[in-house]
Design an enzyme around this catalytic site. Structure first.
Site, PDB file in Angstrom:
ATOM      1  N   GLY A  69      -8.982  -4.924 -28.864  1.00  0.00           N
ATOM      2  CA  GLY A  69      -8.305  -5.923 -29.485  1.00  0.00           C
ATOM      3  C   GLY A  69      -8.669  -6.155 -30.982  1.00  0.00           C
ATOM      4  O   GLY A  69      -9.168  -5.347 -31.597  1.00  0.00           O
ATOM      5  N   ALA A  70      -8.560  -7.481 -31.435  1.00  0.00           N
ATOM      6  CA  ALA A  70      -8.543  -7.737 -32.992  1.00  0.00           C
ATOM      7  C   ALA A  70     -10.116  -7.657 -33.208  1.00  0.00           C
ATOM      8  O   ALA A  70     -11.064  -7.968 -32.468  1.00  0.00           O
ATOM      9  CB  ALA A  70      -8.192  -9.377 -33.214  1.00  0.00           C
ATOM     10  N   ASP A  71     -10.425  -6.953 -34.469  1.00  0.00           N
ATOM     11  CA  ASP A  71     -11.967  -6.833 -34.669  1.00  0.00           C
ATOM     12  C   ASP A  71     -12.308  -7.921 -35.277  1.00  0.00           C
ATOM     13  O   ASP A  71     -11.982  -8.494 -36.153  1.00  0.00           O
ATOM     14  CB  ASP A  71     -11.645  -5.487 -35.943  1.00  0.00           C
ATOM     15  N   ASN A 101       0.874 -10.656 -37.114  1.00  0.00           N
ATOM     16  CA  ASN A 101       1.040 -10.683 -35.532  1.00  0.00           C
ATOM     17  C   ASN A 101       2.541 -10.741 -35.291  1.00  0.00           C
ATOM     18  O   ASN A 101       3.026 -10.127 -34.322  1.00  0.00           O
ATOM     19  CB  ASN A 101       0.499 -12.100 -35.117  1.00  0.00           C
ATOM     20  N   LEU A 126      -4.546  -8.727 -28.597  1.00  0.00           N
ATOM     21  CA  LEU A 126      -3.309  -8.442 -29.058  1.00  0.00           C
ATOM     22  C   LEU A 126      -3.030  -6.938 -28.544  1.00  0.00           C
ATOM     23  O   LEU A 126      -2.048  -6.677 -28.259  1.00  0.00           O
ATOM     24  CB  LEU A 126      -3.123  -8.575 -30.553  1.00  0.00           C
ATOM     25  N   GLU A 158      -0.038 -14.712 -27.102  1.00  0.00           N
ATOM     26  CA  GLU A 158       0.258 -14.337 -28.389  1.00  0.00           C
ATOM     27  C   GLU A 158       0.940 -12.780 -28.088  1.00  0.00           C
ATOM     28  O   GLU A 158       0.918 -12.355 -26.926  1.00  0.00           O
ATOM     29  CB  GLU A 158      -0.680 -13.991 -29.575  1.00  0.00           C
TER      30      GLU A 158
HETATM   31  C1  LIG Z   1      -5.127 -11.086 -34.653  1.00  0.00           C
HETATM   32  C2  LIG Z   1      -5.694 -12.326 -34.243  1.00  0.00           C
HETATM   33  C3  LIG Z   1      -5.590 -12.838 -32.826  1.00  0.00           C
HETATM   34  C4  LIG Z   1      -6.433 -12.176 -31.694  1.00  0.00           C
HETATM   35  C5  LIG Z   1      -6.008 -11.226 -30.918  1.00  0.00           C
HETATM   36  C6  LIG Z   1      -6.925 -10.750 -30.174  1.00  0.00           C
HETATM   37  O1  LIG Z   1      -6.859  -9.386 -29.920  1.00  0.00           O
HETATM   38  S1  LIG Z   1      -8.162 -11.479 -29.157  1.00  0.00           S
HETATM   39  C7  LIG Z   1      -9.276 -10.395 -28.337  1.00  0.00           C
HETATM   40  C8  LIG Z   1     -10.075  -9.915 -29.213  1.00  0.00           C
HETATM   41  N1  LIG Z   1     -11.261  -9.241 -28.584  1.00  0.00           N
HETATM   42  C9  LIG Z   1     -12.280  -9.549 -27.645  1.00  0.00           C
HETATM   43  O2  LIG Z   1     -12.435 -10.441 -27.483  1.00  0.00           O
HETATM   44  C10 LIG Z   1     -13.132  -8.223 -27.179  1.00  0.00           C
HETATM   45  C11 LIG Z   1     -14.671  -8.382 -27.795  1.00  0.00           C
HETATM   46  N2  LIG Z   1     -15.312  -7.538 -27.037  1.00  0.00           N
HETATM   47  C12 LIG Z   1     -16.056  -7.656 -25.766  1.00  0.00           C
HETATM   48  O3  LIG Z   1     -16.038  -8.546 -25.390  1.00  0.00           O
HETATM   49  C13 LIG Z   1     -16.989  -6.310 -25.613  1.00  0.00           C
HETATM   50  O4  LIG Z   1     -17.298  -5.642 -26.604  1.00  0.00           O
HETATM   51  C14 LIG Z   1     -16.197  -5.526 -24.412  1.00  0.00           C
HETATM   52  C15 LIG Z   1     -16.184  -6.465 -23.006  1.00  0.00           C
HETATM   53  C16 LIG Z   1     -14.965  -5.139 -24.981  1.00  0.00           C
HETATM   54  C17 LIG Z   1     -17.060  -4.450 -24.009  1.00  0.00           C
HETATM   55  O5  LIG Z   1     -18.470  -4.489 -23.876  1.00  0.00           O
HETATM   56  P1  LIG Z   1     -19.503  -3.332 -23.680  1.00  0.00           P
HETATM   57  O6  LIG Z   1     -20.712  -4.133 -23.113  1.00  0.00           O
HETATM   58  O7  LIG Z   1     -18.859  -2.278 -22.825  1.00  0.00           O
HETATM   59  O8  LIG Z   1     -19.509  -2.807 -25.204  1.00  0.00           O
HETATM   60  P2  LIG Z   1     -20.235  -3.482 -26.392  1.00  0.00           P
HETATM   61  O9  LIG Z   1     -19.906  -5.174 -26.477  1.00  0.00           O
HETATM   62  O10 LIG Z   1     -21.472  -2.906 -26.647  1.00  0.00           O
HETATM   63  O11 LIG Z   1     -19.059  -2.787 -27.487  1.00  0.00           O
HETATM   64  C18 LIG Z   1     -19.365  -1.731 -28.057  1.00  0.00           C
HETATM   65  C19 LIG Z   1     -19.471  -1.537 -29.419  1.00  0.00           C
HETATM   66  O12 LIG Z   1     -17.967  -2.005 -29.862  1.00  0.00           O
HETATM   67  C20 LIG Z   1     -17.964  -2.990 -30.749  1.00  0.00           C
HETATM   68  N3  LIG Z   1     -16.898  -3.952 -30.474  1.00  0.00           N
HETATM   69  C21 LIG Z   1     -16.154  -4.225 -29.331  1.00  0.00           C
HETATM   70  N4  LIG Z   1     -15.412  -5.080 -29.579  1.00  0.00           N
HETATM   71  C22 LIG Z   1     -14.943  -5.298 -30.736  1.00  0.00           C
HETATM   72  C23 LIG Z   1     -14.232  -5.990 -31.456  1.00  0.00           C
HETATM   73  N5  LIG Z   1     -13.127  -6.590 -30.769  1.00  0.00           N
HETATM   74  N6  LIG Z   1     -14.332  -6.132 -32.890  1.00  0.00           N
HETATM   75  C24 LIG Z   1     -15.388  -5.390 -33.476  1.00  0.00           C
HETATM   76  N7  LIG Z   1     -16.273  -4.749 -32.775  1.00  0.00           N
HETATM   77  C25 LIG Z   1     -16.152  -4.483 -31.542  1.00  0.00           C
HETATM   78  C26 LIG Z   1     -19.469  -3.887 -30.170  1.00  0.00           C
HETATM   79  O13 LIG Z   1     -19.820  -4.688 -31.742  1.00  0.00           O
HETATM   80  C27 LIG Z   1     -20.159  -2.691 -30.407  1.00  0.00           C
HETATM   81  O14 LIG Z   1     -20.531  -2.513 -31.457  1.00  0.00           O
HETATM   82  P3  LIG Z   1     -21.971  -2.119 -31.755  1.00  0.00           P
HETATM   83  O15 LIG Z   1     -22.833  -3.465 -31.670  1.00  0.00           O
HETATM   84  O16 LIG Z   1     -22.622  -0.990 -30.886  1.00  0.00           O
HETATM   85  O17 LIG Z   1     -22.107  -1.686 -33.314  1.00  0.00           O
END
Ligand SMILES: CCC/C=C/C(=O)SCCNC(=O)CCNC(=O)[C@H](O)C(C)(C)COP(=O)([O-])OP(=O)([O-])OC[C@H]1O[C@@H](n2cnc3c(N)ncnc32)[C@H](O)[C@@H]1OP(=O)([O-])[O-]
Length: 280
Positions: A69-71, A101, A126, A158
């Site tokens: 999803g969103a970074d 969006n 997203l 969204e």
């Molecule tokens: C447009 C605005 C509206 C919003 C819309 C949306 O999409 S809302 C939804 C928004 N999205 C979320 O809420 C999802 C947020 N992410 C998570 O909840 C968890 O990462 C996971 C459940 C996807 C995987 O858990 P896991 O324990 O299996 O793996 P891990 O956690 O160790 O990750 C591995 C590496 O990837 C990195 N990375 C991952 N995701 C992102 C990200 N979004 N961004 C940047 N980086 C990200 C993470 O930092 C790590 O890097 P590091 O530290 O090694 O350099």
């Protein structure tokens, strides 16, 4: 004549016969996308739309996630962007959230080619909303899920999810998962016919999975009159297009106030510093 399109280091594309293939290629952050990347996706869909040799737009990814999803780093950058002087918080989030969006969601809603998603792993936010706007979804195995963590991030639905999820999974199953921030797991995706085929391959084999789906698609389209496929897509889409167009506007305008009030930003920051996690 098709216009040229810029390159993007997280998203590649190529055309192969009737297939316009878009691939997310940033597996090290689980294919998280920034605002500009979502815009690029929308631009690629427009490119595919305008190409009369293309009948199928295929979304693929790499690594263990389809897209997380969103970074969150990109969102933090948008907040700290001192280079741009916004007149107000509303002006800032209109630019950094609403415009982007609404554009990418609209590109998926109005896309005229058959949208196929190769789900090589979970999709979040997203990106998961865009998966739910695809016409056909294939999964690598039964470990895939879709998570819409809006309640955990101080956001609301969204990417057309207020319409796509009840349509594809039923209203009550949608309420349960959105309100309590629970994923749509493989079982419910199968029960509802959301996934057409499980390729039963290891999660580490995304590349082989993508190739296998393409191989099957090449066989499936053989002998078909492809304009009929697009004609049918147009009619099937006609059932819901008005609802999607309406909700796209309602969703982004509804979300705007949440961004202006600041709760999503605070929660994205906690996600980034690992103080906050999603329940999976
Ligand atoms: C447009 C605005 C509206 C919003 C819309 C949306 O999409 S809302 C939804 C928004 N999205 C979320 O809420 C999802 C947020 N992410 C998570 O909840 C968890 O990462 C996971 C459940 C996807 C995987 O858990 P896991 O324990 O299996 O793996 P891990 O956690 O160790 O990750 C591995 C590496 O990837 C990195 N990375 C991952 N995701 C992102 C990200 N979004 N961004 C940047 N980086 C990200 C993470 O930092 C790590 O890097 P590091 O530290 O090694 O350099």
């Amino acid at each position: 004549m098709l216009r040229e399109i810029r390159q993007n280091e997280k998203i590649s594309y190529h055309i192969e016969g009737p297939f316009f293939i878009i691939r997310l290629v940033k597996p090290d952050n689980l294919n998280a996308l920034e605002g500009e990347d979502y815009i690029y996706l929308g631009e690629l869909l427009e490119l595919a739309d305008k190409n009369s040799d293309v009948y199928f737009t295929i979304l693929q990814s790499t690594g263990r996630f389809f897209s997380s999803g969103a970074d969150f780093k990109g969102i933090a950058r948008a907040q700290m962007d001192d280079g741009v002087k916004y007149a107000s918080e509303t002006s800032k989030w209109l630019s950094n959230f609403v415009a982007r969006n609404v554009y990418v969601t609209d590109a998926f809603i109005k896309h005229s080619k058959v949208l196929v998603c190769c789900l090589n792993g979970p999709a979040i936010g997203l990106s998961a909303a865009l998966v739910a706007l695809c016409d056909i979804v294939y999964s690598i195995n039964d470990k895939v899920y879709l998570l819409y963590p809006f309640a955990n991030l101080g956001l609301i639905t969204e990417g057309g999810t207020s319409v796509s999820l009840p349509l594809k999974f039923g209203p009550n199953a949608t309420y349960e998962r959105l309100v309590f921030n629970k994923p749509f797991k493989y079982d419910i995706m199968c029960q509802n016919g959301f996934i057409s085929k499980n390729f039963r391959m290891p999660s580490s084999d995304a590349e082989a999975f993508n190739e296998e789906v393409l191989k099957e698609l090449r066989e499936k389209v053989e002998g078909l009159y492809l304009p009929s496929c697009l004609g049918m897509k147009k009619l099937l889409k006609a059932n819901h297009i008005d609802s999607f167009n309406k909700i796209n506007s309602l969703e982004v305008n509804g979300s705007l106030q949440y961004w202006v009030d600041g709760e999503p930003l605070r929660r994205f920051g906690q996600l980034s510093s690992k103080e906050r996690k999603h329940r999976l």
